[in-house]
Write an enzyme that holds these catalytic residues in place. Structure first.
Site, PDB file in Angstrom:
ATOM      1  N   LYS A  14       0.836  -1.214   0.000  1.00 50.57           N
ATOM      2  CA  LYS A  14       0.000   0.000   0.000  1.00 50.57           C
ATOM      3  C   LYS A  14       0.869   1.263   0.000  1.00 50.57           C
ATOM      4  O   LYS A  14       0.659   2.178  -0.793  1.00 50.57           O
ATOM      5  CB  LYS A  14      -0.932   0.023   1.239  1.00 50.57           C
ATOM      6  CG  LYS A  14      -1.815  -1.217   1.368  1.00 50.57           C
ATOM      7  CD  LYS A  14      -2.708  -1.154   2.591  1.00 50.57           C
ATOM      8  CE  LYS A  14      -1.993  -1.228   3.932  1.00 50.57           C
ATOM      9  NZ  LYS A  14      -1.320  -2.503   4.207  1.00 50.57           N
ATOM     10  N   ARG A  88      -9.807   0.815   8.671  1.00 55.17           N
ATOM     11  CA  ARG A  88      -9.426  -0.557   9.004  1.00 55.17           C
ATOM     12  C   ARG A  88     -10.519  -1.274   9.782  1.00 55.17           C
ATOM     13  O   ARG A  88     -10.339  -2.438  10.134  1.00 55.17           O
ATOM     14  CB  ARG A  88      -8.178  -0.527   9.886  1.00 55.17           C
ATOM     15  CG  ARG A  88      -6.868  -0.718   9.160  1.00 55.17           C
ATOM     16  CD  ARG A  88      -5.782  -0.550  10.191  1.00 55.17           C
ATOM     17  NE  ARG A  88      -4.627  -1.333   9.915  1.00 55.17           N
ATOM     18  CZ  ARG A  88      -3.538  -0.846   9.333  1.00 55.17           C
ATOM     19  NH1 ARG A  88      -3.495   0.396   8.931  1.00 55.17           N
ATOM     20  NH2 ARG A  88      -2.494  -1.616   9.173  1.00 55.17           N
ATOM     21  N   ARG A 127      11.886  -5.375   4.968  1.00 56.38           N
ATOM     22  CA  ARG A 127      11.619  -3.961   4.679  1.00 56.38           C
ATOM     23  C   ARG A 127      12.520  -3.011   5.476  1.00 56.38           C
ATOM     24  O   ARG A 127      12.808  -3.232   6.643  1.00 56.38           O
ATOM     25  CB  ARG A 127      10.168  -3.621   5.004  1.00 56.38           C
ATOM     26  CG  ARG A 127       9.917  -2.113   4.929  1.00 56.38           C
ATOM     27  CD  ARG A 127       8.475  -1.732   5.015  1.00 56.38           C
ATOM     28  NE  ARG A 127       7.798  -2.320   6.143  1.00 56.38           N
ATOM     29  CZ  ARG A 127       6.483  -2.300   6.298  1.00 56.38           C
ATOM     30  NH1 ARG A 127       5.734  -1.748   5.375  1.00 56.38           N
ATOM     31  NH2 ARG A 127       5.925  -2.846   7.345  1.00 56.38           N
ATOM     32  N   ARG A 161      11.116  -0.965  11.306  1.00 55.61           N
ATOM     33  CA  ARG A 161       9.996  -0.747  12.223  1.00 55.61           C
ATOM     34  C   ARG A 161       9.951  -1.775  13.346  1.00 55.61           C
ATOM     35  O   ARG A 161      10.265  -2.949  13.144  1.00 55.61           O
ATOM     36  CB  ARG A 161       8.678  -0.802  11.434  1.00 55.61           C
ATOM     37  CG  ARG A 161       8.376   0.499  10.749  1.00 55.61           C
ATOM     38  CD  ARG A 161       7.242   0.442   9.772  1.00 55.61           C
ATOM     39  NE  ARG A 161       6.065  -0.305  10.179  1.00 55.61           N
ATOM     40  CZ  ARG A 161       4.975  -0.411   9.440  1.00 55.61           C
ATOM     41  NH1 ARG A 161       4.914   0.183   8.267  1.00 55.61           N
ATOM     42  NH2 ARG A 161       3.945  -1.106   9.859  1.00 55.61           N
ATOM     43  N   ARG A 172      -0.882  -8.785  13.463  1.00 46.93           N
ATOM     44  CA  ARG A 172      -1.362  -7.825  12.453  1.00 46.93           C
ATOM     45  C   ARG A 172      -2.263  -8.526  11.434  1.00 46.93           C
ATOM     46  O   ARG A 172      -3.282  -7.987  11.012  1.00 46.93           O
ATOM     47  CB  ARG A 172      -0.171  -7.156  11.753  1.00 46.93           C
ATOM     48  CG  ARG A 172       0.519  -6.137  12.654  1.00 46.93           C
ATOM     49  CD  ARG A 172       1.936  -5.823  12.210  1.00 46.93           C
ATOM     50  NE  ARG A 172       2.036  -5.094  10.964  1.00 46.93           N
ATOM     51  CZ  ARG A 172       3.179  -4.879  10.314  1.00 46.93           C
ATOM     52  NH1 ARG A 172       4.311  -5.338  10.812  1.00 46.93           N
ATOM     53  NH2 ARG A 172       3.193  -4.199   9.200  1.00 46.93           N
TER      54      ARG A 172
HETATM   55  P1  AP5 Z   1       4.870  -1.624   1.771  1.00 41.63           P
HETATM   56  O1  AP5 Z   1       4.515  -0.805   0.588  1.00 41.63           O
HETATM   57  O2  AP5 Z   1       5.634  -0.970   2.888  1.00 41.63           O
HETATM   58  O3  AP5 Z   1       3.555  -2.375   2.332  1.00 41.63           O
HETATM   59  P2  AP5 Z   1       2.309  -1.823   3.143  1.00 41.63           P
HETATM   60  O4  AP5 Z   1       1.103  -2.495   2.594  1.00 41.63           O
HETATM   61  O5  AP5 Z   1       2.313  -0.325   3.148  1.00 41.63           O
HETATM   62  O6  AP5 Z   1       2.666  -2.450   4.540  1.00 41.63           O
HETATM   63  P3  AP5 Z   1       2.564  -1.872   6.007  1.00 41.63           P
HETATM   64  O7  AP5 Z   1       3.311  -2.837   6.872  1.00 41.63           O
HETATM   65  O8  AP5 Z   1       3.009  -0.435   6.063  1.00 41.63           O
HETATM   66  O9  AP5 Z   1       1.049  -1.978   6.272  1.00 41.63           O
HETATM   67  P4  AP5 Z   1       0.388  -2.032   7.619  1.00 41.63           P
HETATM   68  O10 AP5 Z   1      -1.016  -1.843   7.192  1.00 41.63           O
HETATM   69  O11 AP5 Z   1       0.669  -3.210   8.442  1.00 41.63           O
HETATM   70  O12 AP5 Z   1       1.097  -0.831   8.424  1.00 41.63           O
HETATM   71  P5  AP5 Z   1       0.622   0.621   8.861  1.00 41.63           P
HETATM   72  O13 AP5 Z   1       1.814   1.482   8.894  1.00 41.63           O
HETATM   73  O14 AP5 Z   1      -0.572   1.057   8.089  1.00 41.63           O
HETATM   74  O15 AP5 Z   1       5.653  -2.918   1.245  1.00 41.63           O
HETATM   75  C1  AP5 Z   1       6.189  -3.867   2.151  1.00 41.63           C
HETATM   76  C2  AP5 Z   1       7.553  -4.366   1.612  1.00 41.63           C
HETATM   77  O16 AP5 Z   1       7.333  -5.107   0.420  1.00 41.63           O
HETATM   78  C3  AP5 Z   1       8.533  -3.227   1.264  1.00 41.63           C
HETATM   79  O17 AP5 Z   1       9.838  -3.605   1.624  1.00 41.63           O
HETATM   80  C4  AP5 Z   1       8.401  -3.087  -0.272  1.00 41.63           C
HETATM   81  O18 AP5 Z   1       9.603  -2.633  -0.864  1.00 41.63           O
HETATM   82  C5  AP5 Z   1       8.042  -4.502  -0.684  1.00 41.63           C
HETATM   83  N1  AP5 Z   1       7.139  -4.531  -1.825  1.00 41.63           N
HETATM   84  C6  AP5 Z   1       6.061  -3.712  -2.050  1.00 41.63           C
HETATM   85  N2  AP5 Z   1       5.449  -4.035  -3.198  1.00 41.63           N
HETATM   86  C7  AP5 Z   1       6.130  -5.091  -3.715  1.00 41.63           C
HETATM   87  C8  AP5 Z   1       5.980  -5.889  -4.905  1.00 41.63           C
HETATM   88  N3  AP5 Z   1       4.990  -5.665  -5.781  1.00 41.63           N
HETATM   89  N4  AP5 Z   1       6.859  -6.898  -5.096  1.00 41.63           N
HETATM   90  C9  AP5 Z   1       7.856  -7.147  -4.209  1.00 41.63           C
HETATM   91  N5  AP5 Z   1       8.073  -6.423  -3.083  1.00 41.63           N
HETATM   92  C10 AP5 Z   1       7.212  -5.413  -2.840  1.00 41.63           C
HETATM   93  O19 AP5 Z   1       0.096   0.334  10.341  1.00 41.63           O
HETATM   94  C11 AP5 Z   1       0.997   0.003  11.392  1.00 41.63           C
HETATM   95  C12 AP5 Z   1       0.223  -0.094  12.694  1.00 41.63           C
HETATM   96  O20 AP5 Z   1      -0.352   1.201  13.030  1.00 41.63           O
HETATM   97  C13 AP5 Z   1      -0.983  -1.054  12.702  1.00 41.63           C
HETATM   98  O21 AP5 Z   1      -0.598  -2.393  12.971  1.00 41.63           O
HETATM   99  C14 AP5 Z   1      -1.822  -0.440  13.843  1.00 41.63           C
HETATM  100  O22 AP5 Z   1      -1.294  -0.756  15.104  1.00 41.63           O
HETATM  101  C15 AP5 Z   1      -1.661   1.042  13.625  1.00 41.63           C
HETATM  102  N6  AP5 Z   1      -2.650   1.599  12.696  1.00 41.63           N
HETATM  103  C16 AP5 Z   1      -2.394   2.179  11.486  1.00 41.63           C
HETATM  104  N7  AP5 Z   1      -3.538   2.564  10.903  1.00 41.63           N
HETATM  105  C17 AP5 Z   1      -4.539   2.230  11.754  1.00 41.63           C
HETATM  106  C18 AP5 Z   1      -5.957   2.349  11.691  1.00 41.63           C
HETATM  107  N8  AP5 Z   1      -6.567   2.893  10.622  1.00 41.63           N
HETATM  108  N9  AP5 Z   1      -6.695   1.874  12.727  1.00 41.63           N
HETATM  109  C19 AP5 Z   1      -6.096   1.340  13.818  1.00 41.63           C
HETATM  110  N10 AP5 Z   1      -4.757   1.174  13.933  1.00 41.63           N
HETATM  111  C20 AP5 Z   1      -3.978   1.615  12.909  1.00 41.63           C
END
Ligand code: AP5
Length: 214
Positions: A14, A88, A127, A161, A172
């Protein structure tokens, strides 16, 4: 102006695709994960409160993230918003609908990024992120340049992270299937859901998202 949600499990790509849309379409990325990590880095009371919850891989409360999003939507975005990691829960989805309506905005598309669980461990544990500009790297698929400098901003600050480990990833994923995956049906019923294969190369995923939006 286009407003979209990128929906998918942790590691689906994402953030990677949101940055691509920011660069190519002048949209504004609203990542609740980034906002929460920024609050932690700033040492705010809210940041301290959510640090352990995030490290364990659980969701923070709807109230906190809806408050963060409300502030950002009020700032406006000419090219439109990319909601990355929000909503979410069904409660967050209802709140987003209300917030957009209050501002006279509409949601144009919800893009599901479908990725098998088996691919997520490698994506998450490999990552790293640039501390200077947030560019996302991966030890295998997008390694840091050999000179150690971010290709985007030249920073040498490599960040990993606290929740990017196998234990937190299990939680997660459980949170995703229990609380977030019901949103697929929610938006499908509204005729807004489109799905792309997130297992393809980053470029192929970007092309599919562009096709879905155009
Ligand atoms: P990346 O693009 O970083 O993936 P992502 O989907 O953004 O993954 P996240 O881990 O950031 O998502 P998340 O939803 O768990 O975390 P968030 O920060 O929102 O890609 C991942 C890796 O793969 C990278 O190394 C990239 O280079 C590689 N890659 C990407 N595309 C690729 C491809 N096509 N092929 C190969 N490799 C590829 O949330 C973190 C925490 O915050 C949550 O757990 C929660 O505690 C809290 N939080 C955040 N939002 C909320 C909410 N709305 N409600 C409640 N709690 C929340």
């Amino acid at each position: 102006m286009t407003n979209i949600i990128l929906l998918g499990p942790p590691g689906a790509g994402k953030g990677t695709q949101a940055r691509h849309l920011v660069e190519n379409r002048g949209m504004v990325q609203l990542s609740t994960g980034d906002m929460l990590r920024e609050a932690q880095a700033n040492g705010s009371e809210m940041g301290k409160k959510v640090a352990d919850v995030i490290a364990r891989g659980e969701l923070v409360t709807d109230e906190i993230v809806i408050g963060l999003i409300r502030e950002k939507i009020a700032e406006g975005a000419e090219g439109g918003f990319i909601f990355d990691g929000f909503p979410r829960t069904l409660g967050q989805a209802d709140a987003l609908g209300d917030l957009l309506a209050e501002m006279g905005l509409k949601l144009d598309a919800v893009i599901e990024m479908a990725v098998d669980d088996s691919a997520l461990v490698a994506r998450i544990t490999g990552r790293s992120t640039c501390g200077g500009c947030g560019e996302v790297y991966h030890d295998q698929t997008k390694p840091w340049p050999a000179d150690g400098k971010c290709s985007n901003c030249g920073s040498t600050d490599v960040k990993r992270r606290a929740d990017d480990n196998e234990d937190s990833l299990k939680t997660r994923l459980m949170e995703y299937y229990k609380k977030t995956s019901p949103l697929l049906g929610y938006y499908y019923a509204k005729g807004q859901l489109q799905s792309v294969d997130g297992l393809q190369s980053m470029e192929a995923v970007a092309a599919d998202i562009a096709a879905a939006l155009d």
